[in-house]
Motif scaffolding. Structure first.
Motif, PDB file in Angstrom:
ATOM      1  N   HIS A 141       5.654   2.846   6.991  1.00  0.00           N
ATOM      2  CA  HIS A 141       5.375   4.044   6.202  1.00  0.00           C
ATOM      3  C   HIS A 141       6.576   4.991   6.158  1.00  0.00           C
ATOM      4  N   LEU A 142       7.299   5.069   7.265  1.00  0.00           N
ATOM      5  CA  LEU A 142       8.505   5.910   7.263  1.00  0.00           C
ATOM      6  C   LEU A 142       9.596   5.305   6.378  1.00  0.00           C
ATOM      7  N   LEU A 143       9.711   3.977   6.409  1.00  0.00           N
ATOM      8  CA  LEU A 143      10.691   3.318   5.521  1.00  0.00           C
ATOM      9  C   LEU A 143      10.337   3.581   4.058  1.00  0.00           C
ATOM     10  N   ALA A 144       9.026   3.537   3.754  1.00  0.00           N
ATOM     11  CA  ALA A 144       8.587   3.822   2.377  1.00  0.00           C
ATOM     12  C   ALA A 144       8.989   5.246   1.990  1.00  0.00           C
ATOM     13  N   GLU A 149       0.828  -1.220   0.000  1.00  0.00           N
ATOM     14  CA  GLU A 149       0.000   0.000   0.000  1.00  0.00           C
ATOM     15  C   GLU A 149       0.861   1.269   0.000  1.00  0.00           C
ATOM     16  N   ALA A 150       2.035   1.176   0.671  1.00  0.00           N
ATOM     17  CA  ALA A 150       2.911   2.351   0.792  1.00  0.00           C
ATOM     18  C   ALA A 150       3.964   2.397  -0.314  1.00  0.00           C
ATOM     19  N   ASN A 151       3.830   1.465  -1.288  1.00  0.00           N
ATOM     20  CA  ASN A 151       4.765   1.391  -2.418  1.00  0.00           C
ATOM     21  C   ASN A 151       6.197   1.052  -1.976  1.00  0.00           C
ATOM     22  N   LEU A 152       6.284   0.243  -0.933  1.00  0.00           N
ATOM     23  CA  LEU A 152       7.582  -0.262  -0.454  1.00  0.00           C
ATOM     24  C   LEU A 152       7.679  -1.732  -0.857  1.00  0.00           C
ATOM     25  N   ALA A 210      10.402  -5.313   3.168  1.00  0.00           N
ATOM     26  CA  ALA A 210       9.667  -5.163   4.436  1.00  0.00           C
ATOM     27  C   ALA A 210       9.779  -6.435   5.270  1.00  0.00           C
ATOM     28  N   GLU A 211       9.656  -7.571   4.609  1.00  0.00           N
ATOM     29  CA  GLU A 211       9.730  -8.851   5.340  1.00  0.00           C
ATOM     30  C   GLU A 211      11.138  -9.091   5.891  1.00  0.00           C
ATOM     31  N   LYS A 212      12.148  -8.839   5.054  1.00  0.00           N
ATOM     32  CA  LYS A 212      13.527  -9.036   5.513  1.00  0.00           C
ATOM     33  C   LYS A 212      13.834  -8.092   6.683  1.00  0.00           C
ATOM     34  N   TRP A 213      13.361  -6.852   6.555  1.00  0.00           N
ATOM     35  CA  TRP A 213      13.568  -5.852   7.599  1.00  0.00           C
ATOM     36  C   TRP A 213      12.918  -6.311   8.911  1.00  0.00           C
ATOM     37  N   PHE A 214      11.687  -6.800   8.800  1.00  0.00           N
ATOM     38  CA  PHE A 214      10.964  -7.271   9.982  1.00  0.00           C
ATOM     39  C   PHE A 214      11.704  -8.448  10.636  1.00  0.00           C
TER      40      PHE A 214
END
Lengths: 126, 126
Positions: free
Chosen positions: B54-57, A96-99, A104-108
């Motif tokens: 959202h901040l990462l995006a 949704e945030a275009n990331l 995102a998964e690796k970061w998490f």
């Protein structure tokens, strides 16, 4: 592309130094307009990074409290089902945030790995 | 400490399921007060995670713009001096926010690694 194109040459009297807040991200050939754009973007990145660090600190306060609660009640430090749901949710939010959802998964996973280490440490101390 | 203590047993008719927003982070023996505390903390973590994503995006929007600028002007994707200063700054911010500076540095390196990959990709496309 020269590997040292962004390095300040020794003794180079570049008047832009003060303007870029001590950054060496320029060369004698770099257009001042481009340098100004780069500096502006970097200041925004620095602002976002400060917010990210403070949010990460807040996140760790909460996860430390979870770790304490788990240790006191003899619950395991990790919860694979919870983590799976978190990953799915964060991937959706990322899209949704275009990331990149892979990022995102690796970061998490990187963050959770640290959290579990802390939970194990807290459990050992109890 | 049972490794499966946080797993929902198959067919377990726990009425807390709805209360914990679909999370299985409970066992039949878990005190409802503790479960409520855990659920509250996890909701806060989820809120913070949404903000972080959202901040990462937003950060990636800026770094993509930097990548584009660097590619257009034939500047190298990475800038070790800039990154060194960023790490020092973030470590200081982390200490002020009571976040482990080692973690902050590892986290930053993880993010920058992704950014540089993107910059290299952008440079290749140009």
């Amino acid at each position: 592309m020269g590997a040292l194109a962004l390095q300040l040459e020794p003794g180079h009297p570049c008047v832009a130094c003060d303007k870029v807040d001590g950054m060496n991200a320029h060369s004698p050939d770099l257009d001042p307009v481009v340098l100004s754009q780069l500096t502006s973007l970097r200041k925004s990145i620095d602002n976002v990074d400060a917010a990210l660090i403070h949010l990460l600190a807040e996140r760790f306060k909460f996860t430390q409290a979870v770790g304490q609660l788990k240790a006191e009640h003899n619950l395991p430090p990790s919860d694979p089902d919870r983590e799976k749901r978190q990953v799915e949710r964060l991937r959706t939010l990322a899209v949704e945030a275009n990331l990149d959802p892979e990022f995102a998964e690796k970061w998490f996973n990187f963050v959770v790995e640290q959290v579990i280490k802390h939970h194990v440490e807290i459990a050992r101390e109890n």
